[in-house]
Design an enzyme around this catalytic site. Sequence first.
Site, mmCIF file in Angstrom:
data_model
loop_
_atom_site.group_PDB
_atom_site.id
_atom_site.type_symbol
_atom_site.label_atom_id
_atom_site.label_comp_id
_atom_site.label_asym_id
_atom_site.label_seq_id
_atom_site.Cartn_x
_atom_site.Cartn_y
_atom_site.Cartn_z
ATOM 1 N N SER A 55 0.820 -1.209 0.000
ATOM 2 C CA SER A 55 0.000 0.000 0.000
ATOM 3 C C SER A 55 0.855 1.260 0.000
ATOM 4 O O SER A 55 2.068 1.228 0.228
ATOM 5 C CB SER A 55 -0.928 0.032 1.217
ATOM 6 O OG SER A 55 -0.270 0.542 2.356
ATOM 7 N N ILE A 56 0.189 2.377 -0.198
ATOM 8 C CA ILE A 56 0.829 3.690 -0.175
ATOM 9 C C ILE A 56 1.372 4.018 1.211
ATOM 10 O O ILE A 56 2.265 4.860 1.372
ATOM 11 C CB ILE A 56 -0.191 4.766 -0.629
ATOM 12 C CG1 ILE A 56 0.517 6.075 -1.002
ATOM 13 C CG2 ILE A 56 -1.278 4.989 0.426
ATOM 14 C CD1 ILE A 56 -0.382 7.075 -1.717
ATOM 15 N N LYS A 57 0.852 3.329 2.238
ATOM 16 C CA LYS A 57 1.262 3.606 3.616
ATOM 17 C C LYS A 57 2.706 3.175 3.904
ATOM 18 O O LYS A 57 3.283 3.609 4.904
ATOM 19 C CB LYS A 57 0.312 2.919 4.589
ATOM 20 C CG LYS A 57 -1.130 3.400 4.488
ATOM 21 C CD LYS A 57 -1.262 4.847 4.920
ATOM 22 C CE LYS A 57 -2.727 5.237 5.047
ATOM 23 N NZ LYS A 57 -2.904 6.605 5.556
ATOM 24 N N ASP A 58 3.285 2.339 3.058
ATOM 25 C CA ASP A 58 4.709 2.002 3.232
ATOM 26 C C ASP A 58 5.565 3.257 3.222
ATOM 27 O O ASP A 58 6.567 3.357 3.939
ATOM 28 C CB ASP A 58 5.184 1.077 2.100
ATOM 29 C CG ASP A 58 4.649 -0.330 2.221
ATOM 30 O OD1 ASP A 58 3.888 -0.602 3.172
ATOM 31 O OD2 ASP A 58 4.980 -1.160 1.365
#
Length: 490
Positions: A79-82
């Site tokens: 995800s973009i949260k990485d």
Amino acid sequence: MAKRNYDRRYSQTRCKWSLGTTELNPHSKQMPRSIPKICNNVLDAIGNTPIIRINNITRQEGILCELLVKCEFFNPGGSIKDRIAKRMFDDLEAEGKIKPGMTIVEPTSGNTGIGLALNASVKGYGLKVCMPVKMSKEKSDILKALGAEIIRTPDEDIFLDERLYFKVAEDSVRDDPNCYMPGQYLNPSNPLAHYDITAEEIYDQLDGNLDYLVVVTGTGGHLTGLSRKLKEKIPGITIIGVDPLGSIVHDPENIEIGEYLAEGIGGVIVPRTTYDDLVDRWYISDDQKTFDYSRKLIRYEGLLVGGSSGAVFWAAVQVAKGLDPSKRVLAIMPDGVRNYLSKFVSDRWMIQNDLMNINESKMIKIQGKTVRDLNIKRSLTSTPKSTVREIIEIMISNNVTDIPIIENKKIIGVASSNEINQMIVEGNISLDESVRSSLNFVLKFIKMNTSLAFVSVWLQDNKYAVIHDDDFIGLVYPINISKLLLGNSL
């Protein structure tokens, strides 16, 4: 409507610094980098995600302009949260606020937790994640595999409620100097990760040629970081914000909080990391649109996206339909399908949540029949005043395993022997406390006129179905349908 009284740490205290001022920038800065041929560890593989052109759906929808998606599910944690997890770790370590051996505690819908878990595993930290119960089992299983401790909390009804995941996380770190909460809803490293890196990637990948950017809300980190940087570099760009129906982010003073099934988007506050004044136009997506368009991206473009991507893409399609061929639209796909294999990817789950119709013609033996045909007996019930011990005694004496619990004429949950036994064994409840703390939440109530086709699908993934029809309360088990089939001489 009266102004909402949010905790100022989470929403109203915004950074006052802006580009072009003479004041010293209070924030750290990172520069984009390419992924090395051989990564030193998994964190080196974060970023540089591809932008992919949409082809088949544009033809189906009659779209003339160029429609693109940036696929953040190509990040190693999915995800973009990485990106923000790595940036928060980097900045906190540089500031001396955390060091290996400490425990990181974070309230999250799951994806930030997975990103933090990657960092914790590589760098030698413990991790405790506070996550609402509606989040998928896949997220929980991945976090456990990465070594995280998980605390499941109620869904977001009242922000900073004593039981809510934000408050539980805060309580966990308050008195323990070995614990630290990065606080994605507060932390400037969240939008800065996108301002410094993600936005520069987009600008370079598109040679600065972009007319519309479509982004979904959540913590608001990528909405804020991308919008601010791209507005600086591409004058005239239009920012489209996407919010789920039931979220207040797009209009916090007037919208009533509601429930929705999509995970990790929207919210019950406008987080401090969300600068909603950067949004030029809002689109509001409901669950039907969200999951239909996620499934379309999978089916027709081969893009294995998650549910939030469907909300973004639906909005992007609406924007693109009115544009001429010279325009370019980019939608940010926040995460992938891996965390939702038991949810919207499943036809059963879609049917169970009233998002897909049942083909009863394939269910010949029960076609046209309803719950009324099962002749279900009225269930034993109790109240939350009963203790766990009393409920177990009722179950044993009446040879039942599940008892609906009633308060103010409403079913507040079901006491089930299997869950109660497990909680007692693990020391989470005592025999003499109220049964309230051990109840299973009722996901859906059915009526006497509910089709058996629906009930049959429901029971493929659930132990029972709960009937609540006027004053009648009962439980339907698979064996009840078996008896009907036997009576039909199957």
